[in-house]
Scaffold this active site. Sequence first.
Site, PDB file in Angstrom:
ATOM      1  N   ASP A 113       0.816  -1.218   0.000  1.00 47.25           N
ATOM      2  CA  ASP A 113       0.000   0.000   0.000  1.00 47.25           C
ATOM      3  C   ASP A 113       0.847   1.263   0.000  1.00 47.25           C
ATOM      4  O   ASP A 113       1.769   1.426   0.814  1.00 47.25           O
ATOM      5  CB  ASP A 113      -0.934   0.003   1.218  1.00 47.25           C
ATOM      6  CG  ASP A 113      -2.009  -1.062   1.132  1.00 47.25           C
ATOM      7  OD1 ASP A 113      -2.365  -1.467   0.007  1.00 47.25           O
ATOM      8  OD2 ASP A 113      -2.499  -1.493   2.191  1.00 47.25           O
ATOM      9  N   HIS A 266       0.789  -7.825  -0.254  1.00 50.28           N
ATOM     10  CA  HIS A 266      -0.428  -8.625  -0.159  1.00 50.28           C
ATOM     11  C   HIS A 266      -1.184  -8.639  -1.477  1.00 50.28           C
ATOM     12  O   HIS A 266      -0.932  -7.822  -2.371  1.00 50.28           O
ATOM     13  CB  HIS A 266      -1.325  -8.124   0.968  1.00 50.28           C
ATOM     14  CG  HIS A 266      -1.734  -6.684   0.837  1.00 50.28           C
ATOM     15  ND1 HIS A 266      -0.887  -5.641   1.145  1.00 50.28           N
ATOM     16  CD2 HIS A 266      -2.893  -6.118   0.428  1.00 50.28           C
ATOM     17  CE1 HIS A 266      -1.505  -4.492   0.938  1.00 50.28           C
ATOM     18  NE2 HIS A 266      -2.724  -4.755   0.498  1.00 50.28           N
TER      19      HIS A 266
END
Length: 291
Positions: A113, A266
Amino acid sequence: MTDTLHAGQISIRPLGSALGAEIGGIDLSKPAGAAEIAHVRRALGEHCVLIFRGQALTPEQLIAFSRMFGALERHVLQDYLLPGFPEIYVISNVTEAGKPVGRAGAGQYWHTDLAYVKEPSLGSIMAAIEVPEGRGDTLFANMYKAYDALSEPMKTYLWSLRAVHDFAYTQRTQIAGKGYTKPASAEQLAKTPPVSHPAIRTHPESKRLALYVNPGMTTHLEGVPPEESRAVLDYLFEHAVKPAFVYRHRWQPGDVVFWDNRCSMHCAIDDYGAEDRRLMWRTTVKGDAPV
Protein backbone atom coordinates in the site's frame (compact mmCIF):
# COMPACT_ATOMS: atom_id res chain seq x y z
CA MET A 1 9.48 -13.09 20.88
CA THR A 2 8.08 -16.14 22.65
CA ASP A 3 4.86 -17.83 21.59
CA THR A 4 2.83 -15.99 24.18
CA LEU A 5 3.51 -12.58 25.70
CA HIS A 6 1.26 -10.72 28.06
CA ALA A 7 0.66 -7.03 28.67
CA GLY A 8 -2.23 -7.34 31.08
CA GLN A 9 -4.27 -10.00 29.28
CA ILE A 10 -2.79 -9.60 25.77
CA SER A 11 -1.49 -12.75 24.08
CA ILE A 12 0.53 -12.99 20.87
CA ARG A 13 0.32 -16.34 19.05
CA PRO A 14 2.36 -16.83 15.86
CA LEU A 15 0.29 -18.38 13.09
CA GLY A 16 2.98 -20.25 11.19
CA SER A 17 6.46 -20.19 9.77
CA ALA A 18 5.81 -17.63 7.02
CA LEU A 19 4.42 -14.65 8.95
CA GLY A 20 1.43 -13.53 10.99
CA ALA A 21 0.30 -13.62 14.61
CA GLU A 22 -3.09 -13.67 16.27
CA ILE A 23 -3.52 -11.14 19.07
CA GLY A 24 -5.86 -12.06 21.91
CA GLY A 25 -7.12 -10.38 25.03
CA ILE A 26 -7.62 -6.89 23.62
CA ASP A 27 -10.89 -5.12 22.83
CA LEU A 28 -10.15 -2.61 20.08
CA SER A 29 -13.36 -0.72 20.81
CA LYS A 30 -11.81 0.55 24.05
CA PRO A 31 -8.84 2.91 24.47
CA ALA A 32 -5.57 0.99 24.65
CA GLY A 33 -2.82 1.79 27.13
CA ALA A 34 0.76 2.62 26.23
CA ALA A 35 2.00 -0.86 27.22
CA GLU A 36 -0.61 -2.54 25.02
CA ILE A 37 0.25 -0.37 22.03
CA ALA A 38 3.97 -0.97 22.56
CA HIS A 39 3.41 -4.75 22.50
CA VAL A 40 1.28 -4.51 19.37
CA ARG A 41 3.85 -2.30 17.64
CA ARG A 42 6.71 -4.69 18.44
CA ALA A 43 4.66 -7.68 17.33
CA LEU A 44 3.83 -5.93 14.05
CA GLY A 45 7.49 -5.33 13.25
CA GLU A 46 8.31 -8.97 14.00
CA HIS A 47 5.33 -10.83 12.52
CA CYS A 48 4.38 -8.40 9.67
CA VAL A 49 0.65 -9.19 9.97
CA LEU A 50 -1.50 -9.14 13.12
CA ILE A 51 -5.02 -10.60 13.39
CA PHE A 52 -7.54 -9.46 16.00
CA ARG A 53 -10.62 -11.71 16.04
CA GLY A 54 -14.17 -10.96 17.12
CA GLN A 55 -14.02 -7.17 16.98
CA ALA A 56 -17.20 -5.16 16.35
CA LEU A 57 -15.99 -1.64 15.69
CA THR A 58 -17.78 1.55 14.79
CA PRO A 59 -16.02 3.85 12.33
CA GLU A 60 -15.01 6.09 15.23
CA GLN A 61 -13.46 3.17 17.12
CA LEU A 62 -11.53 1.91 14.11
CA ILE A 63 -10.14 5.41 13.52
CA ALA A 64 -9.26 5.87 17.20
CA PHE A 65 -7.35 2.57 17.34
CA SER A 66 -5.55 3.29 14.07
CA ARG A 67 -4.43 6.72 15.29
CA MET A 68 -2.59 5.09 18.17
CA PHE A 69 0.09 4.19 15.59
CA GLY A 70 0.34 7.49 13.74
CA ALA A 71 -1.44 10.00 11.53
CA LEU A 72 -3.88 8.55 9.00
CA GLU A 73 -3.74 8.89 5.22
CA ARG A 74 -6.72 9.78 3.06
CA HIS A 75 -6.79 7.66 -0.09
CA VAL A 76 -6.40 9.51 -3.37
CA LEU A 77 -9.49 7.69 -4.72
CA GLN A 78 -11.92 9.81 -2.74
CA ASP A 79 -15.05 8.31 -4.31
CA TYR A 80 -14.59 5.32 -2.01
CA LEU A 81 -14.19 7.02 1.36
CA LEU A 82 -16.79 6.26 4.01
CA PRO A 83 -19.27 9.18 4.16
CA GLY A 84 -18.51 11.27 7.23
CA PHE A 85 -15.26 9.34 7.88
CA PRO A 86 -12.73 10.21 5.17
CA GLU A 87 -10.00 8.30 7.03
CA ILE A 88 -11.77 5.04 6.10
CA TYR A 89 -11.37 3.61 2.60
CA VAL A 90 -14.23 1.25 1.72
CA ILE A 91 -13.52 -1.92 -0.25
CA SER A 92 -16.71 -3.62 -1.32
CA ASN A 93 -18.69 -5.20 -4.14
CA VAL A 94 -21.97 -4.10 -2.53
CA THR A 95 -24.26 -1.62 -4.27
CA GLU A 96 -27.08 0.34 -2.66
CA ALA A 97 -29.67 2.22 -4.71
CA GLY A 98 -27.61 1.36 -7.78
CA LYS A 99 -24.46 2.99 -6.42
CA PRO A 100 -21.30 1.16 -5.20
CA VAL A 101 -20.69 1.65 -1.48
CA GLY A 102 -16.97 1.02 -1.96
CA ARG A 103 -14.30 0.04 -4.43
CA ALA A 104 -14.88 -3.39 -5.92
CA GLY A 105 -11.98 -5.64 -6.87
CA ALA A 106 -9.39 -3.60 -4.97
CA GLY A 107 -5.94 -5.04 -4.50
CA GLN A 108 -6.34 -8.19 -6.58
CA TYR A 109 -2.64 -8.18 -7.43
CA TRP A 110 0.54 -8.31 -5.35
CA HIS A 111 1.37 -4.87 -3.98
CA THR A 112 2.39 -2.79 -0.98
CA ASP A 113 0.00 0.00 0.00
CA LEU A 114 1.08 3.48 -1.03
CA ALA A 115 4.51 2.42 -2.29
CA TYR A 116 3.88 5.04 -5.00
CA VAL A 117 4.20 8.04 -2.63
CA LYS A 118 7.34 9.63 -1.14
CA GLU A 119 6.46 8.54 2.39
CA PRO A 120 4.69 5.18 2.01
CA SER A 121 2.32 3.76 4.57
CA LEU A 122 3.58 2.34 7.85
CA GLY A 123 0.68 -0.09 7.87
CA SER A 124 -2.93 -0.71 6.94
CA ILE A 125 -5.73 -1.78 9.28
CA MET A 126 -8.72 -3.55 7.74
CA ALA A 127 -11.96 -4.46 9.50
CA ALA A 128 -14.16 -7.18 8.01
CA ILE A 129 -17.79 -6.07 8.16
CA GLU A 130 -19.23 -8.63 5.73
CA VAL A 131 -17.37 -11.48 4.04
CA PRO A 132 -18.51 -14.28 1.70
CA GLU A 133 -18.16 -17.56 3.56
CA GLY A 134 -15.03 -19.42 2.51
CA ARG A 135 -14.08 -16.90 -0.16
CA GLY A 136 -12.38 -13.53 -0.54
CA ASP A 137 -9.16 -14.49 1.27
CA THR A 138 -6.04 -12.29 1.27
CA LEU A 139 -2.48 -13.50 0.72
CA PHE A 140 0.42 -11.86 2.56
CA ALA A 141 4.12 -12.26 1.71
CA ASN A 142 6.99 -11.79 4.16
CA MET A 143 9.52 -9.46 2.54
CA TYR A 144 12.05 -10.00 5.34
CA LYS A 145 12.21 -13.66 4.41
CA ALA A 146 12.25 -12.81 0.71
CA TYR A 147 15.35 -10.69 1.28
CA ASP A 148 17.04 -13.18 3.61
CA ALA A 149 16.66 -15.98 1.04
CA LEU A 150 18.34 -14.05 -1.79
CA SER A 151 21.82 -15.12 -2.81
CA GLU A 152 24.67 -12.98 -1.52
CA PRO A 153 25.52 -11.77 -5.07
CA MET A 154 21.91 -10.67 -5.58
CA LYS A 155 21.87 -8.85 -2.23
CA THR A 156 25.06 -7.05 -3.22
CA TYR A 157 23.64 -6.20 -6.65
CA LEU A 158 20.45 -4.72 -5.18
CA TRP A 159 22.01 -2.97 -2.21
CA SER A 160 22.54 0.46 -3.78
CA LEU A 161 19.71 0.31 -6.33
CA ARG A 162 16.48 2.25 -6.24
CA ALA A 163 13.18 1.08 -7.70
CA VAL A 164 10.54 3.31 -9.29
CA HIS A 165 6.90 2.96 -8.22
CA ASP A 166 4.07 4.49 -10.26
CA PHE A 167 0.34 4.65 -9.46
CA ALA A 168 -0.43 5.37 -13.12
CA TYR A 169 1.31 2.09 -14.03
CA THR A 170 -0.96 0.30 -11.56
CA GLN A 171 -4.01 1.83 -13.18
CA ARG A 172 -2.87 0.82 -16.68
CA THR A 173 -1.82 -2.71 -15.86
CA GLN A 174 -4.07 -3.78 -12.99
CA ILE A 175 -7.27 -1.71 -13.22
CA ALA A 176 -7.94 -0.51 -16.79
CA GLY A 177 -10.27 -2.76 -18.72
CA LYS A 178 -11.16 -4.98 -15.75
CA GLY A 179 -14.68 -3.53 -15.52
CA TYR A 180 -15.14 -3.85 -11.76
CA THR A 181 -14.12 -0.30 -10.88
CA LYS A 182 -13.29 2.90 -12.68
CA PRO A 183 -9.63 3.90 -13.12
CA ALA A 184 -8.19 6.92 -11.37
CA SER A 185 -8.87 10.29 -12.97
CA ALA A 186 -6.21 12.48 -14.58
CA GLU A 187 -6.46 14.80 -11.58
CA GLN A 188 -5.89 11.94 -9.15
CA LEU A 189 -2.94 10.65 -11.16
CA ALA A 190 -1.40 14.12 -11.21
CA LYS A 191 -1.28 13.98 -7.39
CA THR A 192 0.75 10.76 -7.47
CA PRO A 193 3.77 11.15 -9.80
CA PRO A 194 6.31 8.30 -9.94
CA VAL A 195 8.69 8.01 -6.99
CA SER A 196 11.78 5.93 -6.29
CA HIS A 197 12.69 4.03 -3.13
CA PRO A 198 15.55 1.73 -2.15
CA ALA A 199 15.05 -1.78 -3.52
CA ILE A 200 16.14 -3.00 -0.07
CA ARG A 201 14.83 -1.07 2.92
CA THR A 202 15.62 -1.15 6.62
CA HIS A 203 12.60 -1.47 8.89
CA PRO A 204 12.80 1.56 11.21
CA GLU A 205 11.73 -0.40 14.31
CA SER A 206 12.90 -4.00 13.90
CA LYS A 207 16.04 -2.87 12.01
CA ARG A 208 15.69 -5.90 9.73
CA LEU A 209 16.20 -5.68 5.97
CA ALA A 210 13.29 -6.26 3.61
CA LEU A 211 12.88 -6.48 -0.15
CA TYR A 212 10.88 -3.44 -1.29
CA VAL A 213 9.56 -4.00 -4.81
CA ASN A 214 6.14 -5.26 -5.87
CA PRO A 215 4.53 -6.36 -9.17
CA GLY A 216 1.57 -3.99 -8.98
CA MET A 217 3.47 -0.71 -8.72
CA THR A 218 7.19 -1.17 -9.42
CA THR A 219 8.10 -0.25 -13.00
CA HIS A 220 11.89 -0.46 -13.16
CA LEU A 221 15.22 -0.25 -11.37
CA GLU A 222 16.86 3.16 -11.74
CA GLY A 223 20.04 3.26 -13.80
CA VAL A 224 19.69 -0.34 -14.99
CA PRO A 225 19.25 -1.20 -18.71
CA PRO A 226 15.56 -1.91 -19.40
CA GLU A 227 15.95 -5.58 -20.35
CA GLU A 228 18.11 -6.28 -17.31
CA SER A 229 15.76 -4.36 -15.03
CA ARG A 230 12.77 -6.34 -16.32
CA ALA A 231 14.53 -9.68 -15.88
CA VAL A 232 15.67 -8.87 -12.34
CA LEU A 233 12.26 -7.59 -11.24
CA ASP A 234 10.44 -10.58 -12.72
CA TYR A 235 12.80 -12.86 -10.80
CA LEU A 236 12.25 -10.92 -7.54
CA PHE A 237 8.46 -10.87 -7.96
CA GLU A 238 8.37 -14.65 -8.39
CA HIS A 239 10.88 -15.22 -5.60
CA ALA A 240 8.97 -13.07 -3.06
CA VAL A 241 5.79 -15.15 -3.25
CA LYS A 242 7.27 -18.59 -2.75
CA PRO A 243 4.96 -20.65 -0.52
CA ALA A 244 7.46 -20.57 2.35
CA PHE A 245 7.04 -16.78 2.57
CA VAL A 246 3.23 -16.56 2.21
CA TYR A 247 0.34 -16.65 4.70
CA ARG A 248 -3.28 -16.93 3.49
CA HIS A 249 -5.80 -15.16 5.69
CA ARG A 250 -9.32 -16.57 5.69
CA TRP A 251 -11.51 -13.67 6.75
CA GLN A 252 -14.27 -13.93 9.32
CA PRO A 253 -16.76 -11.17 10.19
CA GLY A 254 -15.27 -9.17 13.05
CA ASP A 255 -11.66 -9.72 12.00
CA VAL A 256 -9.36 -6.71 12.18
CA VAL A 257 -6.08 -7.28 10.36
CA PHE A 258 -3.12 -4.92 10.75
CA TRP A 259 -0.36 -5.42 8.20
CA ASP A 260 3.03 -3.75 8.07
CA ASN A 261 3.66 -2.25 4.63
CA ARG A 262 7.35 -1.90 5.42
CA CYS A 263 7.97 -5.65 5.45
CA SER A 264 5.09 -7.30 3.60
CA MET A 265 3.04 -7.20 0.44
CA HIS A 266 -0.43 -8.62 -0.16
CA CYS A 267 -2.93 -9.76 -2.78
CA ALA A 268 -6.72 -10.10 -2.52
CA ILE A 269 -8.15 -13.28 -4.06
CA ASP A 270 -10.96 -12.80 -6.57
CA ASP A 271 -12.98 -15.98 -6.07
CA TYR A 272 -16.43 -14.61 -5.27
CA GLY A 273 -19.29 -13.19 -7.33
CA ALA A 274 -21.42 -10.08 -7.31
CA GLU A 275 -24.03 -11.93 -5.23
CA ASP A 276 -21.45 -12.64 -2.50
CA ARG A 277 -21.43 -9.54 -0.29
CA ARG A 278 -18.00 -8.37 0.82
CA LEU A 279 -17.63 -5.14 2.82
CA MET A 280 -14.35 -4.02 4.38
CA TRP A 281 -13.23 -0.80 6.06
CA ARG A 282 -9.56 0.15 5.84
CA THR A 283 -7.48 2.83 7.46
CA THR A 284 -3.90 3.58 6.41
CA VAL A 285 -1.27 4.75 8.89
CA LYS A 286 1.21 7.26 7.51
CA GLY A 287 4.85 6.16 7.39
CA ASP A 288 8.15 7.76 6.44
CA ALA A 289 10.58 7.67 3.53
CA PRO A 290 12.23 4.24 3.16
CA VAL A 291 15.96 4.02 3.83
